[in-house]
Design an enzyme around this catalytic site. Sequence first.
Site, PDB file in Angstrom:
ATOM      1  N   ASN A  10     -45.267   7.755  69.830  1.00 30.73           N
ATOM      2  CA  ASN A  10     -45.890   8.877  70.530  1.00 30.73           C
ATOM      3  C   ASN A  10     -46.060   8.465  71.983  1.00 30.73           C
ATOM      4  OD1 ASN A  10     -47.502  10.886  71.532  1.00 30.73           O
ATOM      5  ND2 ASN A  10     -49.310  10.368  70.299  1.00 30.73           N
ATOM      6  N   LYS A  12     -46.934  10.153  74.453  1.00 29.46           N
ATOM      7  CA  LYS A  12     -48.006  10.858  75.178  1.00 29.46           C
ATOM      8  C   LYS A  12     -47.481  11.320  76.549  1.00 29.46           C
ATOM      9  CE  LYS A  12     -51.303   8.301  72.451  1.00 29.46           C
ATOM     10  NZ  LYS A  12     -52.653   7.748  72.293  1.00 29.46           N
ATOM     11  N   HIS A  95     -52.918  15.952  66.982  1.00 25.19           N
ATOM     12  CA  HIS A  95     -53.327  14.627  67.468  1.00 25.19           C
ATOM     13  C   HIS A  95     -54.775  14.706  67.978  1.00 25.19           C
ATOM     14  CE1 HIS A  95     -53.633  11.063  69.957  1.00 25.19           C
ATOM     15  NE2 HIS A  95     -52.644  10.569  69.225  1.00 25.19           N
ATOM     16  N   GLU A  97     -56.193  13.603  70.481  1.00 23.69           N
ATOM     17  CA  GLU A  97     -56.343  13.943  71.905  1.00 23.69           C
ATOM     18  C   GLU A  97     -56.230  15.453  72.105  1.00 23.69           C
ATOM     19  OE1 GLU A  97     -53.381  11.185  73.316  1.00 23.69           O
ATOM     20  OE2 GLU A  97     -54.726   9.548  72.769  1.00 23.69           O
ATOM     21  N   GLU A 167     -55.259   8.522  61.869  1.00 22.78           N
ATOM     22  CA  GLU A 167     -55.542   7.837  63.125  1.00 22.78           C
ATOM     23  C   GLU A 167     -57.032   7.921  63.420  1.00 22.78           C
ATOM     24  OE1 GLU A 167     -51.750   7.715  65.728  1.00 22.78           O
ATOM     25  OE2 GLU A 167     -52.807   9.560  66.188  1.00 22.78           O
ATOM     26  N   GLY A 173     -55.889   3.572  71.258  1.00 18.33           N
ATOM     27  CA  GLY A 173     -55.899   3.096  72.638  1.00 18.33           C
ATOM     28  C   GLY A 173     -56.999   2.105  72.948  1.00 18.33           C
ATOM     29  N   SER A 214     -53.874   1.624  67.837  1.00 22.30           N
ATOM     30  CA  SER A 214     -53.747   0.234  68.279  1.00 22.30           C
ATOM     31  C   SER A 214     -52.824  -0.615  67.399  1.00 22.30           C
ATOM     32  CB  SER A 214     -55.127  -0.421  68.409  1.00 22.30           C
ATOM     33  OG  SER A 214     -55.883   0.239  69.414  1.00 22.30           O
ATOM     34  N   GLY A 235     -48.693   4.515  69.808  1.00 22.60           N
ATOM     35  CA  GLY A 235     -48.860   5.013  71.169  1.00 22.60           C
ATOM     36  C   GLY A 235     -48.400   3.972  72.175  1.00 22.60           C
TER      37      GLY A 235
END
Length: 252
Positions: A10, A12, A95, A97, A167, A173, A214, A235
Amino acid sequence: MHRKPMVAGNWKMNKSINETRDLLKEIKPLVEGIEDVTVVVCPPFVGLAIAKQELEGSQVHIGAQNMHWENSGAYTGEVSAGMLEGLAEYVIIGHSERRALFGETDETVNKKVLAAFGHGLKVIMCVGETLDENQAGKTAEVVSRQVKEGLKSVSVDQARGLTIAYEPVWAIGTGLAATPEGANDVHKKVIRPILRELFGREPGDAILILYGGSVNDKNARELFSQSDIDGGLIGGASLKAASFAAIVQAAR
Ligand code: PGA
């Protein structure tokens, strides 16, 4: 049941057109000939056409990171499932986010999932609890709700194109991945039983459940060695060819 693992990157909001081309040129030879892992890259919308060109003839699959549920219309800045057809095979939906920063709810996630399947796209649906929810002991409750609501009205046939990514928001992150056992527990005891309940035992068992948050080239092997972790949604570590390829290797 044997499930072919998947490693999906991903990206992003990272990588320009030129950087997309360069990164894919680096990734391609590193994952060439790997047939026991489904490798997916998810660049931003504007990179999808470049990715398609660059990945012509390779076994690396392409995914988008989001889409709108309507087919077309006055939705400035949005992209529909129909527009992704022919460009992306997969689409990431829900997701964290998107949920936290762009107001997505279980209801809009569900609309998107149904629209994606309606256009023959494969779906990687993300679920996961926040730190507060985790500390309040609500992980199972939150994840169950997200899975059930997100998958409302999805047919058994459509579920063949479904992948779930667990996730935990606190792991994304942060450099602080869930423990392999902790993540595996959520996959095995929370998500898998719901998939069986919704789609029946065999179809429910065939659905991949990825872990994300992570994952890197150091912790991937241990995470993926768990019984119910079928690969990862990556990510940060998917933005470098060497670490992404090492994670793909760890999934074999
Ligand atoms: P991360 O992101 O690997 O950078 O933690 C994972 C994700 O958000 O999909």
